[in-house]
Design an enzyme around this catalytic site. Structure first.
Site, short mmCIF file in Angstrom:
data_model
loop_
_atom_site.label_atom_id
_atom_site.label_comp_id
_atom_site.label_asym_id
_atom_site.label_seq_id
_atom_site.Cartn_x
_atom_site.Cartn_y
_atom_site.Cartn_z
N ASP A 100 0.85 -1.20 0.00
CA ASP A 100 0.00 0.00 0.00
C ASP A 100 0.89 1.24 0.00
O ASP A 100 1.88 1.30 0.73
CB ASP A 100 -0.91 0.01 1.22
CG ASP A 100 -2.12 0.91 1.05
OD1 ASP A 100 -1.94 2.13 0.87
OD2 ASP A 100 -3.26 0.40 1.09
N GLN A 150 -6.66 -5.08 -4.68
CA GLN A 150 -7.64 -4.12 -4.16
C GLN A 150 -7.18 -2.67 -4.30
O GLN A 150 -7.96 -1.75 -4.07
CB GLN A 150 -7.91 -4.41 -2.67
CG GLN A 150 -8.23 -5.86 -2.35
CD GLN A 150 -9.47 -6.36 -3.05
OE1 GLN A 150 -10.54 -5.76 -2.94
NE2 GLN A 150 -9.34 -7.47 -3.78
N TYR A 203 -13.11 7.09 -13.53
CA TYR A 203 -12.92 5.95 -12.62
C TYR A 203 -13.59 4.71 -13.19
O TYR A 203 -12.98 3.62 -13.24
CB TYR A 203 -13.50 6.29 -11.25
CG TYR A 203 -13.57 5.11 -10.30
CD1 TYR A 203 -12.43 4.62 -9.69
CD2 TYR A 203 -14.78 4.48 -10.03
CE1 TYR A 203 -12.48 3.53 -8.83
CE2 TYR A 203 -14.86 3.40 -9.17
CZ TYR A 203 -13.71 2.93 -8.57
OH TYR A 203 -13.76 1.85 -7.73
N ILE A 222 -22.61 6.62 4.45
CA ILE A 222 -22.95 6.02 5.74
C ILE A 222 -22.07 6.59 6.84
O ILE A 222 -22.55 6.93 7.93
CB ILE A 222 -22.83 4.48 5.68
CG1 ILE A 222 -23.92 3.91 4.76
CG2 ILE A 222 -22.95 3.86 7.07
CD1 ILE A 222 -23.83 2.42 4.53
N GLU A 282 -21.84 15.80 -9.51
CA GLU A 282 -21.62 15.38 -10.89
C GLU A 282 -21.10 13.95 -10.95
O GLU A 282 -20.29 13.52 -10.14
CB GLU A 282 -20.59 16.33 -11.53
CG GLU A 282 -20.36 16.08 -13.00
CD GLU A 282 -19.36 17.06 -13.60
OE1 GLU A 282 -19.18 17.05 -14.82
OE2 GLU A 282 -18.76 17.84 -12.82
#
Length: 327
Positions: A31, A85, A153, A194, A277
């Site tokens: 990472d 991931q 994306y 959330i 957007e």
């Protein structure tokens, strides 16, 4: 088994790493610790994994765009399985800066695929996204639905799926792409609805809804995502395929906010702001293909999952909330 988890300090990657460690596997987590959101959350994720199995867990700080590092890790750690991931997440972020997700989500992926193929990795699992669908032709989305992504994306995630398929067909690398539908749960990214709604309610502030609140989402609890990923260790089904990994149903953003108000006991009203957007109006997964191929059965409803998250947030508020509020 020796497993490489890219994005291993992130929300989903760290939960997959924990699941692998609990099952007795060895994990190398890669990472870059990008401050897209507060790195303190990622540090906590790494600490949890280190505490769970220090002798079988290694954290490496670095980027998947570093081809030499990727090759060195795959070969020197004798990696047998890859859970990819790592990504530059965020639909809105990609609209503002499309070059960054392209470099990470496409070029970085190619570095991993080539290293995995050259080393003879047993399987490569790619984290994809419901963002590949874009315009809604019908709901729920099945894997044959048209792909017209509405953001850079989404384009990078669709390109990654095709690269994985080609590496299976041409280079004999077994790959599977799992299309995630809005994943949530403990230690989730702070810039998600959330988390934002929960934080505001617990602090006596009204949730802010962008748009009219009638957008629907197929929120998927993290335990179901981990289960789908780990099941791929046990079966060879699905090589070269894409599969939806969603939840048990959908909820409107307005209903979600109202439910979190009830769960937290906040004495607040909803607030509304202009729609953002490139946000999808609706998402809903047909998971029958994943059920058929890998026995995927989502077990956590949105209301049960939100209740669990609110309870977790309250228990971990002393460290998590400052990082959420500062992001």
């Amino acid at each position: 088994m020796n497993v490489l988890v890219t994005g291993g300090a992130g929300f989903i990657g760290s939960h997959i790493s924990e699941g692998l460690l609990e099952s007795g596997h060895s994990v190398v987590a890669l990472d870059i610790l990008d401050p897209y959101y507060d790195v303190g959350i990622k540090d906590r994720n790494v600490e949890r994994c280190q505490e769970a199995a220090p002798e079988r867990y290694e954290f490496v700080e670095g980027s998947i765009t570093d081809e030499a590092l990727v090759r060195e890790l795959v070969s020197s750690r004798d990696v047998e399985f890859v859970y990819h991931q790592a990504a530059q997440a965020g639909v809105r972020t990609s609209v503002e800066n499309p070059k960054k997700p392209h470099e990470i989500n496409t070029t970085g992926l190619l570095n991993l695929l080539q290293a995995a193929a050259d080393h003879g990795v047993t399987r490569f699992v790619n984290a994809s996204s419901s963002s590949v669908y874009g315009e809604v032709e019908y709901l729920p989305y099945d894997e044959d639905h048209q792909n017209v992504p509405q953001s850079p994306y989404g384009v990078t995630k669709l390109a990654a799926e095709h690269y994985c398929r080609v590496w299976t067909d041409v280079y004999d690398l077994p790959t599977v792409s799992l299309r995630y539908f809005t994943v949530y749960g403990p230690r989730m990214r702070p810039n998600m609805a959330i988390t934002n709604f929960t934080s505001r309610c617990l602090n006596g502030e009204p949730p802010v809804i962008y748009g009219d609140g009638q957008q629907t989402r197929d929120f998927t609890y993290i335990d179901d995502i981990v289960g789908a990923n780990l099941s791929l260790l046990e079966t060879s089904a699905g090589d070269g395929e894409v599969m939806n990994v969603g939840s048990t149903g959908t909820i409107t953003i307005e209903e979600l906010a109202e439910y979190i108000i009830d769960e937290t006991g906040a004495d607040v009203d909803l607030e509304y702001a202009a729609a953002k957007e490139a946000d999808a109006r609706h998402t809903h997964a047909d998971v029958s293909k994943a059920t058929e191929l890998i026995d995927y059965e989502p077990s956590t409803s949105i209301r049960d999952g939100v209740s669990q998250f609110v309870e977790w947030y309250d228990r971990n508020r002393t460290w998590y909330e400052p990082l959420v509020r500062n992001s």
